[in-house]
Design an enzyme around this catalytic site. Structure first.
Site, PDB file in Angstrom:
ATOM      1  N   CYS A  63       0.774  -1.291  -0.067  1.00 29.92           N
ATOM      2  CA  CYS A  63      -0.032   0.178   0.005  1.00 29.92           C
ATOM      3  C   CYS A  63       0.874   1.252   0.036  1.00 29.92           C
ATOM      4  O   CYS A  63       2.051   1.372   0.546  1.00 29.92           O
ATOM      5  CB  CYS A  63      -1.110  -0.047   1.153  1.00 29.92           C
ATOM      6  SG  CYS A  63      -2.068  -1.142   1.398  1.00 29.92           S
ATOM      7  N   ARG A  92       4.326  -0.875  -4.528  1.00 26.11           N
ATOM      8  CA  ARG A  92       4.007  -1.252  -3.123  1.00 26.11           C
ATOM      9  C   ARG A  92       2.384  -1.836  -3.129  1.00 26.11           C
ATOM     10  O   ARG A  92       2.149  -2.437  -2.188  1.00 26.11           O
ATOM     11  CB  ARG A  92       3.983  -0.145  -2.308  1.00 26.11           C
ATOM     12  CG  ARG A  92       5.681   0.572  -2.218  1.00 26.11           C
ATOM     13  CD  ARG A  92       5.383   1.647  -1.105  1.00 26.11           C
ATOM     14  NE  ARG A  92       5.254   0.892   0.093  1.00 26.11           N
ATOM     15  CZ  ARG A  92       5.955   1.100   1.129  1.00 26.11           C
ATOM     16  NH1 ARG A  92       7.415   1.576   1.010  1.00 26.11           N
ATOM     17  NH2 ARG A  92       5.808   0.570   2.423  1.00 26.11           N
ATOM     18  N   TRP A 111      -2.947  -2.574  -1.506  1.00 28.20           N
ATOM     19  CA  TRP A 111      -2.806  -4.075  -1.869  1.00 28.20           C
ATOM     20  C   TRP A 111      -3.641  -4.675  -0.604  1.00 28.20           C
ATOM     21  O   TRP A 111      -3.499  -4.381   0.791  1.00 28.20           O
ATOM     22  CB  TRP A 111      -1.445  -4.436  -1.396  1.00 28.20           C
ATOM     23  CG  TRP A 111      -0.858  -5.700  -1.483  1.00 28.20           C
ATOM     24  CD1 TRP A 111      -0.448  -6.298  -2.720  1.00 28.20           C
ATOM     25  CD2 TRP A 111      -1.025  -6.802  -0.705  1.00 28.20           C
ATOM     26  NE1 TRP A 111      -0.051  -7.845  -2.398  1.00 28.20           N
ATOM     27  CE2 TRP A 111      -0.403  -7.872  -1.126  1.00 28.20           C
ATOM     28  CE3 TRP A 111      -1.177  -6.895   0.738  1.00 28.20           C
ATOM     29  CZ2 TRP A 111      -0.218  -9.105  -0.464  1.00 28.20           C
ATOM     30  CZ3 TRP A 111      -0.934  -8.038   1.470  1.00 28.20           C
ATOM     31  CH2 TRP A 111      -0.584  -9.041   0.780  1.00 28.20           C
ATOM     32  N   ASN A 122      -2.495   2.927   5.810  1.00 29.05           N
ATOM     33  CA  ASN A 122      -1.432   1.813   5.505  1.00 29.05           C
ATOM     34  C   ASN A 122      -1.636   0.938   7.088  1.00 29.05           C
ATOM     35  O   ASN A 122      -1.146   1.616   8.134  1.00 29.05           O
ATOM     36  CB  ASN A 122      -0.023   1.897   5.184  1.00 29.05           C
ATOM     37  CG  ASN A 122       0.015   2.256   3.748  1.00 29.05           C
ATOM     38  OD1 ASN A 122      -0.881   2.287   3.072  1.00 29.05           O
ATOM     39  ND2 ASN A 122       1.237   2.825   3.368  1.00 29.05           N
ATOM     40  N   GLY A 123      -1.287  -0.357   6.988  1.00 29.95           N
ATOM     41  CA  GLY A 123      -1.204  -1.248   8.340  1.00 29.95           C
ATOM     42  C   GLY A 123      -2.451  -1.940   8.468  1.00 29.95           C
ATOM     43  O   GLY A 123      -3.139  -2.238   7.505  1.00 29.95           O
ATOM     44  N   GLU A 143      16.757 -19.026  -4.000  1.00 31.54           N
ATOM     45  CA  GLU A 143      16.482 -17.676  -4.657  1.00 31.54           C
ATOM     46  C   GLU A 143      16.147 -18.009  -6.017  1.00 31.54           C
ATOM     47  O   GLU A 143      15.460 -17.104  -6.395  1.00 31.54           O
ATOM     48  CB  GLU A 143      17.981 -16.903  -4.576  1.00 31.54           C
ATOM     49  CG  GLU A 143      17.739 -15.505  -5.186  1.00 31.54           C
ATOM     50  CD  GLU A 143      16.364 -14.535  -4.691  1.00 31.54           C
ATOM     51  OE1 GLU A 143      15.879 -15.023  -3.705  1.00 31.54           O
ATOM     52  OE2 GLU A 143      16.562 -13.632  -5.223  1.00 31.54           O
ATOM     53  N   LYS A 178      12.549 -16.488  -7.625  1.00 36.19           N
ATOM     54  CA  LYS A 178      12.521 -15.611  -8.836  1.00 36.19           C
ATOM     55  C   LYS A 178      11.660 -16.071 -10.003  1.00 36.19           C
ATOM     56  O   LYS A 178      10.670 -15.364 -10.433  1.00 36.19           O
ATOM     57  CB  LYS A 178      13.896 -15.348  -9.161  1.00 36.19           C
ATOM     58  CG  LYS A 178      14.881 -14.471  -8.699  1.00 36.19           C
ATOM     59  CD  LYS A 178      14.569 -12.911  -8.520  1.00 36.19           C
ATOM     60  CE  LYS A 178      13.741 -12.632  -7.260  1.00 36.19           C
ATOM     61  NZ  LYS A 178      14.482 -12.362  -6.123  1.00 36.19           N
ATOM     62  N   GLU A 225       8.041 -16.132  -8.574  1.00 35.19           N
ATOM     63  CA  GLU A 225       7.123 -14.835  -8.566  1.00 35.19           C
ATOM     64  C   GLU A 225       6.832 -13.978  -9.809  1.00 35.19           C
ATOM     65  O   GLU A 225       5.996 -13.300  -9.771  1.00 35.19           O
ATOM     66  CB  GLU A 225       7.738 -13.961  -7.349  1.00 35.19           C
ATOM     67  CG  GLU A 225       9.378 -13.514  -7.656  1.00 35.19           C
ATOM     68  CD  GLU A 225       9.783 -12.732  -6.627  1.00 35.19           C
ATOM     69  OE1 GLU A 225       8.991 -12.083  -5.805  1.00 35.19           O
ATOM     70  OE2 GLU A 225      10.962 -12.743  -6.253  1.00 35.19           O
ATOM     71  N   HIS A 276      15.544 -38.073  -1.109  1.00 27.99           N
ATOM     72  CA  HIS A 276      14.581 -38.417  -0.123  1.00 27.99           C
ATOM     73  C   HIS A 276      13.120 -37.683  -0.534  1.00 27.99           C
ATOM     74  O   HIS A 276      12.480 -37.635   0.559  1.00 27.99           O
ATOM     75  CB  HIS A 276      15.150 -37.527   1.176  1.00 27.99           C
ATOM     76  CG  HIS A 276      16.462 -37.987   1.479  1.00 27.99           C
ATOM     77  ND1 HIS A 276      16.731 -39.042   2.180  1.00 27.99           N
ATOM     78  CD2 HIS A 276      17.572 -37.248   1.325  1.00 27.99           C
ATOM     79  CE1 HIS A 276      18.106 -39.155   2.551  1.00 27.99           C
ATOM     80  NE2 HIS A 276      18.603 -37.974   1.892  1.00 27.99           N
ATOM     81  N   LYS A 289       5.812  -4.867  -3.193  1.00 26.75           N
ATOM     82  CA  LYS A 289       7.230  -4.578  -2.584  1.00 26.75           C
ATOM     83  C   LYS A 289       7.120  -4.055  -1.051  1.00 26.75           C
ATOM     84  O   LYS A 289       6.091  -3.270  -0.862  1.00 26.75           O
ATOM     85  CB  LYS A 289       7.906  -3.446  -3.559  1.00 26.75           C
ATOM     86  CG  LYS A 289       9.343  -3.274  -3.131  1.00 26.75           C
ATOM     87  CD  LYS A 289      10.076  -4.031  -4.001  1.00 26.75           C
ATOM     88  CE  LYS A 289      11.505  -3.851  -4.004  1.00 26.75           C
ATOM     89  NZ  LYS A 289      12.344  -5.102  -4.433  1.00 26.75           N
TER      90      LYS A 289
HETATM   91  C1  F6R Z   1      11.478 -11.499  -3.535  1.00 25.39           C
HETATM   92  C2  F6R Z   1      11.326 -10.646  -2.796  1.00 25.39           C
HETATM   93  C3  F6R Z   1      10.824 -10.971  -1.322  1.00 25.39           C
HETATM   94  C4  F6R Z   1      11.652  -9.836  -0.221  1.00 25.39           C
HETATM   95  C5  F6R Z   1      10.940 -10.049   0.975  1.00 25.39           C
HETATM   96  C6  F6R Z   1      11.693  -9.299   2.286  1.00 25.39           C
HETATM   97  O1  F6R Z   1      12.003 -11.081  -4.783  1.00 25.39           O
HETATM   98  O2  F6R Z   1      11.545  -9.358  -3.081  1.00 25.39           O
HETATM   99  O3  F6R Z   1      10.758 -12.309  -0.874  1.00 25.39           O
HETATM  100  O4  F6R Z   1      12.969 -10.105  -0.368  1.00 25.39           O
HETATM  101  O5  F6R Z   1       9.678  -9.611   1.294  1.00 25.39           O
HETATM  102  O6  F6R Z   1      11.663  -7.782   1.804  1.00 25.39           O
HETATM  103  P1  F6R Z   1      12.622  -6.881   2.504  1.00 25.39           P
HETATM  104  O7  F6R Z   1      14.218  -7.146   1.998  1.00 25.39           O
HETATM  105  O8  F6R Z   1      12.203  -5.580   2.168  1.00 25.39           O
HETATM  106  O9  F6R Z   1      12.540  -6.770   4.142  1.00 25.39           O
END
Ligand code: F6R
Length: 611
Positions: free
Chosen positions: A2, A27, A74, A100-101, A484, A488, A491, A507, A606
């Protein structure tokens, strides 16, 4: 998660609000809205979907006023829809709020307010705030917000406006980020949830702390505590400029940020490695040598990609310093007993510095007596402010929802800390420490060389376009690369992908391998190299395709893989920085072939500021 933007001043208010929202869209982007004060009335325009939908609604129908609030959402409470979009009005539309929150006691408050005659129109927790402020409003918005917030449990960054006080916006913060932009032009001021919303207008700011309120007028800003005591805030200078948060000719922020990695890594190193002796100058580290010698255990506190950067650090610290490190995602860690005590160092890793789970786990660690080191990109963020020591990664703004340059810079920051810890504890010889630091200094150049593989990786993505299922495997230093890489592609390409420790294959997961499955694996020279080759053999024997990320001088690997992505050779503990890059590029090119919304993947946002 948000975004809030609010403005008061002489510009085209709707344009300023929309511009702020566009910069915050990463966001959250399932609905958006603005409320503008026009001739003693509040005009509200909201729409489902992206900011572009809202902008289209406003085209030719723009409320003209000198103050307004705006929000991009969001969804948490109530699905994405126009009625659930912010700003939310009170019963008669005299007040409007953006938030937000999460208001934890909203059901209880809502029942009470409904019993008192308030009519709710949305399913959100936020609307409760509008009605609460309405209940206490008697011509003084500041008083009404202060009184209303006394009844609220949970987290908020909130901005409220009233049609009876058009020259005033009132904002407050409790556990959700909020920043005031101090107009560089006279007669205007801004409030936002994130600096990127305001950097096009000003770089002078107040960072609002938990328990603080802001009274924003065109000609001045007052900050007080929630109980009404004036607070004198220092002016904070935002270093990022507006251009840094633009796409700069790239199709997506993500690919721009992938290519920015050599620069980001150089920034993370900065002038921290000094002279021929390669002394480490970790300004802000805030942890004495005596304390670091006493540390018995380290616990990484992080979520998602940041936790995988933590895994790379775990491998390096255990190997170089011999200190046990645990890594668990912060949403679990905060509920685990016996993890922290005064001899445990918590390392909180967070790009945004505002991730709610990370912050909760940090608070739990503090309560149990641990000290905290923050590794973050966000200057002045909550993670930075709630830690005992700090290592900023200085990677610059990361806008793409999928983390890329922050990941490699976070690993690098962990590596710098690892060498420092090893030296302080005399776990490494001066010669080995210098060798590691020389290797670290070369990483930006080696990252540049790794990026030269982009075209090759793009071709591989095309070649394997029909593959719908991926396994990512790694061992030792590259368990993190597997996790990782899988995250990637999940997502941004929305493909099924699992990350596994390669040794786990037998396993269970080996049952997944068929001709329709591709396996990506980072297999670099190191103690587990032979075993990693063995895992690739097991995959191929069962018809799976293997794409190996391997050292450029590796002549064996072609026998074990269908395709190879070469990366430069470096020390094993440093190599996750380089192996992360092909994983990002592969996911990016696959997602682009599928025409996915790469910078704003569905359902994600984000900076996850709610638990
Ligand atoms: C994936 C991604 C998320 C963040 C996670 C933590 O590409 O970006 O998994 O890494 O939400 O976010 P931060 O680093 O902002 O605490």
């Amino acid at each position: 998660m948000c975004g809030i933007m609010a403005y008061i001043g002489g510009r085209d208010t709707v344009e300023v609000l929309l511009e702020g929202l566009r910069r915050l869209e990463y966001r959250g982007y399932d609905s958006a809205g603005v409320a503008v004060s026009v001739d003693g009335k509040i005009e509200l325009v909201r729409s489902k979907g992206k900011i572009a939908n809202l902008a289209a609604l406003l085209e030719g129908n723009k409320p003209e006023g000198r103050s307004g609030i705006a929000h991009t959402r969001w969804a948490t409470h109530g699905p994405p829809s126009t009625k659930n979009a912010h700003p939310h009005p009170d019963c008669e539309g005299h007040l409007a709020v953006v938030h937000n929150g999460i208001i934890e006691n909203y059901l209880e408050l809502r029942e009470q307010l409904e019993a008192e005659g308030h009519t709710f129109r949305s399913e959100t927790d936020t609307e409760t705030l509008a009605h609460l402020f309405e209940k206490y409003y008697d011509g003084d918005l500041e008083k009404a917000v202060r009184r209303g917030l006394k009844e609220v449990k949970g987290s908020y960054a909130v901005v409220a406006m009233s049609d009876r006080e058009p020259g005033l916006l009132v904002a407050a913060r409790q556990y959700s980020p909020l920043i005031v932009g101090l107009g560089e032009k006279k007669g205007e001021n801004f409030v936002a949830s994130d600096p990127s919303a305001i950097i096009a207008y000003t770089r002078q700011a107040y960072l609002i702390d938990n328990g603080e309120m802001v009274m924003l007028r065109a000609d001045g800003v007052q900050v007080k505590t929630l109980s009404g005591k004036p607070v004198k805030k220092p002016v904070f200078h935002i270093e990022w400029d507006a251009e840094m948060a633009e796409k700069g000719g790239h199709k997506h922020f993500m690919i721009k940020e992938i290519f920015e990695q050599p620069h980001a890594l150089r920034q993370t190193i900065g002038d921290r490695i000094v002279g021929r002796e390669m002394a480490l100058k970790l300004e802000g580290l805030g942890l004495s040598d005596g304390y670091l010698r006493r540390v018995k255990k380290i616990a990484v506190i992080a979520c998602g990609t940041a936790s995988y950067a933590g895994m790379a650090g775990q491998y390096a610290i255990e190997k170089v310093c011999g200190v046990p490190v645990i890594v668990d995602v912060a949403s679990e860690l905060q509920h685990r007993e016996c993890v922290f005590d005064k001899n445990t160092l918590g390392i909180a890793i967070s790009q945004s510095g505002e991730t709610a789970d990370t912050l909760q786990a940090m608070r739990m660690a503090h309560r149990q007596g641990a000290k905290l080191l923050a590794i973050t990109n966000a200057i002045g963020s909550s993670v930075a402010r709630e830690s005992d020591g700090l290592l900023y990664i200085h990677a610059g703004p990361e806008i793409g929802v999928a983390s890329t340059k922050a990941y490699t810079s976070q690993i690098l920051a962990m590596l710098l800390f690892c060498v420092h810890l090893g030296r302080v504890r005399e776990a490494v010889t001066p010669r080995v420490a210098r060798r590691l630091l020389r290797g670290i200094k070369q990483l930006p150049d080696l990252a540049e060389r790794t990026l030269e593989q982009a075209d090759h990786i793009k071709k591989l993505a095309k070649k394997h376009q029909h593959i719908m299922r991926y396994l990512y495997l790694g061992r030792g230093a590259h368990y993190c690369s597997a996790m990782e890489g899988a995250l990637k592609i999940k997502e941004i390409a929305y493909l099924d992908a699992e990350g596994y420790a390669a040794g786990e294959m037998k396993h269970g997961p080996l049952a997944l391998v068929t001709e329709e499955v591709a396996v990506l694996s980072a297999v670099v020279e190191g103690p587990q190299y032979e075993k990693a080759l063995g895992n690739l053999q097991e995959i191929r024997a069962r018809g799976g395709k293997v794409i190996a990320v391997a050292n450029e001088n590796d002549e064996e690997i072609a026998k074990y893989a269908d395709d190879v992505i070469p990366i430069p050779k470096t020390e094993e503990v440093l190599s996750p920085v380089l192996a992360g890059i092909p994983m990002q590029l592969y996911a990016y090119y696959v997602a682009d072939l599928w025409n996915r919304e790469i910078d704003q993947p569905r359902n994600l946002a984000k900076s996850v500021t709610v638990e």
